[in-house]
Design a protein around this motif. Structure first.
Motif, PDB file in Angstrom:
ATOM      1  N   ILE A 123       0.828  -1.199   0.000  1.00 23.52           N
ATOM      2  CA  ILE A 123       0.000   0.000   0.000  1.00 23.52           C
ATOM      3  C   ILE A 123       0.865   1.253   0.000  1.00 23.52           C
ATOM      4  N   SER A 124       1.935   1.232   0.794  1.00 17.86           N
ATOM      5  CA  SER A 124       2.822   2.392   0.877  1.00 17.86           C
ATOM      6  C   SER A 124       3.446   2.719  -0.469  1.00 17.86           C
ATOM      7  N   LYS A 125       3.862   1.688  -1.193  1.00 15.77           N
ATOM      8  CA  LYS A 125       4.510   1.912  -2.492  1.00 15.77           C
ATOM      9  C   LYS A 125       3.600   2.666  -3.456  1.00 15.77           C
ATOM     10  N   PHE A 126       2.350   2.253  -3.532  1.00 17.61           N
ATOM     11  CA  PHE A 126       1.451   2.830  -4.529  1.00 17.61           C
ATOM     12  C   PHE A 126       0.684   4.044  -4.026  1.00 17.61           C
ATOM     13  N   GLU A 127       0.517   4.174  -2.707  1.00 21.93           N
ATOM     14  CA  GLU A 127      -0.165   5.342  -2.170  1.00 21.93           C
ATOM     15  C   GLU A 127       0.759   6.553  -2.064  1.00 21.93           C
ATOM     16  N   SER A 128       2.054   6.310  -1.957  1.00 21.10           N
ATOM     17  CA  SER A 128       2.999   7.409  -1.731  1.00 21.10           C
ATOM     18  C   SER A 128       3.005   8.428  -2.866  1.00 21.10           C
ATOM     19  N   VAL A 129       2.557   8.031  -4.042  1.00 18.81           N
ATOM     20  CA  VAL A 129       2.549   8.947  -5.189  1.00 18.81           C
ATOM     21  C   VAL A 129       1.171   9.589  -5.401  1.00 18.81           C
ATOM     22  N   GLN A 130       0.208   9.261  -4.543  1.00 26.53           N
ATOM     23  CA  GLN A 130      -1.142   9.822  -4.672  1.00 26.53           C
ATOM     24  C   GLN A 130      -1.208  11.222  -4.065  1.00 26.53           C
ATOM     25  N   GLU A 131      -2.130  12.018  -4.562  1.00 25.96           N
ATOM     26  CA  GLU A 131      -2.271  13.380  -4.052  1.00 25.96           C
ATOM     27  C   GLU A 131      -2.707  13.384  -2.590  1.00 25.96           C
ATOM     28  N   ASN A 132      -3.626  12.484  -2.257  1.00 28.08           N
ATOM     29  CA  ASN A 132      -4.086  12.357  -0.867  1.00 28.08           C
ATOM     30  C   ASN A 132      -3.995  10.886  -0.465  1.00 28.08           C
ATOM     31  N   PRO A 133      -2.800  10.429  -0.129  1.00 21.55           N
ATOM     32  CA  PRO A 133      -2.590   9.000   0.130  1.00 21.55           C
ATOM     33  C   PRO A 133      -3.389   8.481   1.322  1.00 21.55           C
ATOM     34  N   LEU A 134      -3.826   7.226   1.181  1.00 24.19           N
ATOM     35  CA  LEU A 134      -4.518   6.528   2.264  1.00 24.19           C
ATOM     36  C   LEU A 134      -3.692   5.294   2.602  1.00 24.19           C
ATOM     37  N   TYR A 135      -2.935   5.372   3.672  1.00 28.85           N
ATOM     38  CA  TYR A 135      -2.012   4.299   4.020  1.00 28.85           C
ATOM     39  C   TYR A 135      -2.699   3.189   4.820  1.00 28.85           C
ATOM     40  N   TYR A 136      -1.956   2.119   5.018  1.00 29.32           N
ATOM     41  CA  TYR A 136      -2.453   0.935   5.727  1.00 29.32           C
ATOM     42  C   TYR A 136      -3.103   1.328   7.054  1.00 29.32           C
ATOM     43  N   GLU A 137      -2.406   2.169   7.818  1.00 31.06           N
ATOM     44  CA  GLU A 137      -2.901   2.539   9.150  1.00 31.06           C
ATOM     45  C   GLU A 137      -4.112   3.457   9.084  1.00 31.06           C
ATOM     46  N   ASP A 138      -4.411   3.979   7.895  1.00 31.03           N
ATOM     47  CA  ASP A 138      -5.577   4.859   7.746  1.00 31.03           C
ATOM     48  C   ASP A 138      -6.851   4.097   7.389  1.00 31.03           C
ATOM     49  N   ILE A 139      -6.720   2.831   7.043  1.00 29.36           N
ATOM     50  CA  ILE A 139      -7.885   2.033   6.667  1.00 29.36           C
ATOM     51  C   ILE A 139      -8.662   1.654   7.925  1.00 29.36           C
ATOM     52  N   PRO A 140      -9.963   1.839   7.937  1.00 27.47           N
ATOM     53  CA  PRO A 140     -10.756   1.457   9.120  1.00 27.47           C
ATOM     54  C   PRO A 140     -10.473   0.013   9.522  1.00 27.47           C
ATOM     55  N   ASN A 141     -10.295  -0.207  10.816  1.00 30.70           N
ATOM     56  CA  ASN A 141      -9.848  -1.511  11.302  1.00 30.70           C
ATOM     57  C   ASN A 141     -10.807  -2.640  10.947  1.00 30.70           C
ATOM     58  N   ASP A 142     -12.109  -2.380  11.011  1.00 30.48           N
ATOM     59  CA  ASP A 142     -13.059  -3.452  10.713  1.00 30.48           C
ATOM     60  C   ASP A 142     -12.956  -3.879   9.246  1.00 30.48           C
ATOM     61  N   ILE A 143     -12.735  -2.912   8.353  1.00 26.54           N
ATOM     62  CA  ILE A 143     -12.578  -3.234   6.928  1.00 26.54           C
ATOM     63  C   ILE A 143     -11.284  -4.004   6.699  1.00 26.54           C
ATOM     64  N   LEU A 144     -10.215  -3.540   7.342  1.00 24.15           N
ATOM     65  CA  LEU A 144      -8.910  -4.180   7.178  1.00 24.15           C
ATOM     66  C   LEU A 144      -8.932  -5.616   7.682  1.00 24.15           C
ATOM     67  N   GLU A 145      -9.511  -5.835   8.852  1.00 30.02           N
ATOM     68  CA  GLU A 145      -9.536  -7.181   9.429  1.00 30.02           C
ATOM     69  C   GLU A 145     -10.357  -8.143   8.574  1.00 30.02           C
ATOM     70  N   GLU A 146     -11.441  -7.656   8.008  1.00 28.90           N
ATOM     71  CA  GLU A 146     -12.266  -8.499   7.142  1.00 28.90           C
ATOM     72  C   GLU A 146     -11.503  -8.862   5.876  1.00 28.90           C
ATOM     73  N   ASP A 147     -10.743  -7.914   5.355  1.00 28.04           N
ATOM     74  CA  ASP A 147      -9.959  -8.159   4.145  1.00 28.04           C
ATOM     75  C   ASP A 147      -8.871  -9.202   4.403  1.00 28.04           C
ATOM     76  N   ILE A 148      -8.171  -9.077   5.518  1.00 27.67           N
ATOM     77  CA  ILE A 148      -7.077  -9.994   5.835  1.00 27.67           C
ATOM     78  C   ILE A 148      -7.579 -11.432   5.966  1.00 27.67           C
ATOM     79  N   LYS A 149      -8.804 -11.603   6.479  1.00 25.54           N
ATOM     80  CA  LYS A 149      -9.372 -12.947   6.594  1.00 25.54           C
ATOM     81  C   LYS A 149      -9.584 -13.598   5.230  1.00 25.54           C
TER      82      LYS A 149
END
Length: 207
Positions: A123-149
């Motif tokens: 995520i860091s690699k591809f978000e770092s070039v965005q105008e308003n990056p959304l990094y791993y730690e910015d993703i809502p935890n419930d969404i992130l945990e569901e994705d990881i499963k």
């Protein structure tokens, strides 16, 4: 990979840089039939001893066959285009200019902590070039945990690498100038990338 000697690339710097610049790869493995998935894959380590990492969805048919020590093939594709012989000073055979890297590798499935770290880097690699990056730690935890499963991460340890850059190295300076001029006519970003590669490759051959 078919790679005539004049187009073959063995330089670790070329291979490593190519993978970094073209991270969207095709992952191929043998299951109950040949299976392929298109995914981002990143490199980790030095250019002469790197490994690769990525992840796939658990619903992907490949997941059933993705196991430790499984042999897979990764295909990294660069810019490419049809090269018309009508662009040459004399009639000849038309061709296709392209570059690619094939990596045969062995799989090692990631533990959850490894997967989380890999996702952060991806995520860091591809978000770092965005105008308003959304990094791993910015993703809502419930969404992130569901994705990881729903995904499985893996390491890929290369066992064999083939690389090719077929970029009109066999053409005269006149033909090269014509090829570049014709590719630039349509202002296609892919063609412009190919033009840059053709110039770089043939300038290095002249030096």
């Amino acid at each position: 990979m078919y790679k005539p000697s004049q187009y073959e690339k063995k330089d670790p710097e070329f291979i490593f840089s190519f993978i970094q610049e073209h991270p969207f790869a095709t992952l191929v493995l043998q299951g109950d039939r040949l299976l392929a998935t298109h995914i981002p894959v990143l490199a980790k380590g030095p250019k002469d001893a790197f490994c690769l990492f990525g992840h796939i969805a658990n619903h992907n048919p490949q997941r059933e066959w993705l196991k430790d020590d499984k042999e897979v093939l990764l295909i990294f594709q660069g810019a490419h285009a049809y090269i018309s012989s009508s662009w040459y000073t004399k009639p000849d055979i038309s061709t296709w200019d392209y570059s690619a890297v094939h990596v045969s590798a062995r799989v090692k499935l990631q533990q959850e902590d490894e997967l989380r770290e890999s996702l952060q880097k991806l995520i860091s690699k591809f978000e770092s070039v965005q105008e308003n990056p959304l990094y791993y730690e910015d993703i809502p935890n419930d969404i992130l945990e569901e994705d990881i499963k729903g995904i499985t991460g893996f390491w890929l340890f290369p066992t064999h690498i083939d690389a090719i850059a077929k970029l009109s190295q066999n053409q005269s300076d006149e033909n090269l100038s014509s090829i570049v001029a014709h590719l630039q006519q349509d202002n296609c970003p892919v063609h412009q990338e190919l033009v840059n590669q053709i110039k770089k490759e043939n300038d290095s051959n002249d030096s």
